[in-house]
Motif scaffolding. Structure first.
Motif, PDB file in Angstrom:
ATOM      1  N   PHE A 104       0.721  -1.199   0.037  1.00 60.69           N
ATOM      2  CA  PHE A 104       0.150  -0.078  -0.105  1.00 60.69           C
ATOM      3  C   PHE A 104       0.865   1.303  -0.104  1.00 60.69           C
ATOM      4  O   PHE A 104       0.590   2.114  -0.742  1.00 60.69           O
ATOM      5  CB  PHE A 104      -0.865   0.048   1.227  1.00 60.69           C
ATOM      6  N   ASP A 105       1.998   1.307   0.822  1.00 65.65           N
ATOM      7  CA  ASP A 105       2.773   2.384   0.730  1.00 65.65           C
ATOM      8  C   ASP A 105       3.695   2.588  -0.619  1.00 65.65           C
ATOM      9  O   ASP A 105       3.515   3.876  -0.952  1.00 65.65           O
ATOM     10  CB  ASP A 105       3.981   2.261   2.103  1.00 65.65           C
ATOM     11  N   GLU A 106       4.044   1.518  -1.190  1.00 70.93           N
ATOM     12  CA  GLU A 106       4.964   1.488  -2.129  1.00 70.93           C
ATOM     13  C   GLU A 106       3.984   2.082  -3.384  1.00 70.93           C
ATOM     14  O   GLU A 106       4.175   3.005  -4.349  1.00 70.93           O
ATOM     15  CB  GLU A 106       5.370   0.213  -2.562  1.00 70.93           C
ATOM     16  N   ALA A 107       2.499   1.691  -3.527  1.00 72.85           N
ATOM     17  CA  ALA A 107       1.677   1.914  -4.529  1.00 72.85           C
ATOM     18  C   ALA A 107       1.449   3.414  -4.536  1.00 72.85           C
ATOM     19  O   ALA A 107       1.164   4.130  -5.720  1.00 72.85           O
ATOM     20  CB  ALA A 107       0.482   1.200  -4.340  1.00 72.85           C
ATOM     21  N   GLY A 108       1.615   4.000  -3.446  1.00 77.92           N
ATOM     22  CA  GLY A 108       1.185   5.421  -3.347  1.00 77.92           C
ATOM     23  C   GLY A 108      -0.136   5.825  -3.899  1.00 77.92           C
ATOM     24  O   GLY A 108      -0.446   6.839  -4.488  1.00 77.92           O
ATOM     25  N   PHE A 109      -1.150   5.021  -3.389  1.00 81.09           N
ATOM     26  CA  PHE A 109      -2.564   5.272  -3.875  1.00 81.09           C
ATOM     27  C   PHE A 109      -2.895   6.646  -3.214  1.00 81.09           C
ATOM     28  O   PHE A 109      -2.685   7.108  -2.167  1.00 81.09           O
ATOM     29  CB  PHE A 109      -3.336   3.963  -3.002  1.00 81.09           C
ATOM     30  N   PRO A 110      -3.902   7.450  -3.983  1.00 82.19           N
ATOM     31  CA  PRO A 110      -4.455   8.591  -3.450  1.00 82.19           C
ATOM     32  C   PRO A 110      -5.499   7.853  -2.150  1.00 82.19           C
ATOM     33  O   PRO A 110      -5.517   6.853  -1.941  1.00 82.19           O
ATOM     34  CB  PRO A 110      -5.320   8.965  -4.655  1.00 82.19           C
ATOM     35  N   ALA A 111      -5.828   9.084  -1.584  1.00 84.52           N
ATOM     36  CA  ALA A 111      -6.797   8.605  -0.590  1.00 84.52           C
ATOM     37  C   ALA A 111      -7.946   8.120  -1.005  1.00 84.52           C
ATOM     38  O   ALA A 111      -8.556   8.481  -2.026  1.00 84.52           O
ATOM     39  CB  ALA A 111      -7.126   9.874   0.319  1.00 84.52           C
ATOM     40  N   LEU A 112      -8.295   6.834  -0.339  1.00 84.43           N
ATOM     41  CA  LEU A 112      -9.186   5.965  -1.139  1.00 84.43           C
ATOM     42  C   LEU A 112     -10.577   6.002  -0.279  1.00 84.43           C
ATOM     43  O   LEU A 112     -10.584   5.968   0.719  1.00 84.43           O
ATOM     44  CB  LEU A 112      -8.826   4.612  -1.283  1.00 84.43           C
ATOM     45  N   ASP A 113     -11.709   5.646  -1.294  1.00 78.81           N
ATOM     46  CA  ASP A 113     -12.838   5.329  -0.514  1.00 78.81           C
ATOM     47  C   ASP A 113     -12.870   3.707  -0.252  1.00 78.81           C
ATOM     48  O   ASP A 113     -13.366   3.453   0.835  1.00 78.81           O
ATOM     49  CB  ASP A 113     -14.155   5.623  -1.609  1.00 78.81           C
ATOM     50  N   LEU A 114     -12.572   3.112  -1.365  1.00 79.46           N
ATOM     51  CA  LEU A 114     -12.673   1.466  -0.907  1.00 79.46           C
ATOM     52  C   LEU A 114     -11.205   0.970  -1.535  1.00 79.46           C
ATOM     53  O   LEU A 114     -10.656   1.149  -2.637  1.00 79.46           O
ATOM     54  CB  LEU A 114     -13.670   1.046  -2.425  1.00 79.46           C
TER      55      LEU A 114
END
Ligand SMILES: Nc1nc2c(ncn2[C@@H]2O[C@H](COP(=O)(O)OP(=O)(O)OP(=O)(O)O)[C@@H](O)[C@H]2O)c(=O)[nH]1
Ligand SMILES: [Mg+2]
Length: 223
Positions: A104-114
């Motif tokens: 999750f940290d590496e992916a650098g996802f934006p703030a997610l709803d789901l």
């Protein structure tokens, strides 16, 4: 023998601590997290593709998917237009909270709803590993046999939601839906059972509504 159980307990306790950290982070961001568990091929990725098609324009969503080999499932989900991160477990038959946190940290996802976590295809190993999810989802396809909940009670008692998949194939197999309902009701009183087929569309609306309801409950609870 007792040394083996000590090691196992230490591993699970370390996982619980990491899962608690993840759960706090997801509470902070208001992200609803579902951990999908089933035997190989029950239809996890296919259900997530159908979910992406219906929700990606209204919610920010991502998938973390675990497999022992290949990037295939993450590619399928990226093809649907949603960010997906593949975790290769190097042979391990389940994801643990540390793997999810790292990915999750590496992916650098934006703030997610789901956030959907597709676990490694296996009805046993993933059961004991908390990934910081809001709820576990057990999938059972009609081609696997209607005796599975009682044969694999760990997952069907821990999963808040059981999704029976591939009901379009019911005419071709002996699968007693009521028998499955009875077993799940015994193992998980008050649990939810959804009866679905991505091919016919049966029950997919119920699944989508469940996700929407759970997200809005999490948001209003956190507000
Ligand atoms: N007939 C029918 N086939 C389905 C349905 N859902 C999935 N499948 C098929 O089942 C097969 C396995 O589906 P996947 O979604 O890859 O299963 P999975 O659980 O993600 O598999 P692993 O990641 O390998 O554990 C594919 O060939 C799908 O097309 C359905 O509702 N009906
Ligand atoms: Mg898959």
């Amino acid at each position: 023998m007792s040394k083996v159980s000590d090691v196992k307990r230490n591993v699970l306790e370390a996982n619980e601590r990491e899962a608690a950290r993840l759960r706090d982070a997801f509470a902070g961001s208001g992200t609803l997290v579902a951990n999908l568990i089933s035997s190989p091929g029950a239809g996890k990725t296919t259900l997530l593709e159908a979910t992406a098609a219906r929700l990606k324009d209204r919610f920010s969503m991502a998938v973390v998917v675990g497999d022992i080999a290949t990037e295939r499932d993450a590619e399928r989900l990226r093809d649907m237009g949603i960010p997906a991160r593949q975790i290769l477990t190097g042979g391990a038959c389940h994801l643990d909270a540390r793997m999810v946190a790292g990915s999750f940290d590496e992916a650098g996802f934006p703030a997610l709803d789901l956030l959907f976590v597709e676990n490694v295809g296996n009805l046993i190993c993933p059961t004991s590993y908390d990934l910081g999810e809001d709820f576990k989802v057990a999938l059972l396809s009609v081609t696997e046999g209607d005796d599975k909940p009682f044969k694999y009670p760990g997952i069907f008692s821990r999963a808040e939601v059981t999704v029976v998949t591939k009901t379009d194939l019911l005419p071709h197999v002996d699968f007693d839906l009521d028998a499955v309902r009875r077993q799940v009701a015994t193992l998980r009183p008050g649990g939810t059972i959804l009866v679905t087929s991505v091919r016919s569309g049966e029950g997919i609306g119920d699944w989508i509504r469940l996700i929407e309801t759970r997200l809005s409950a999490k948001r209003s609870h956190g507000a």
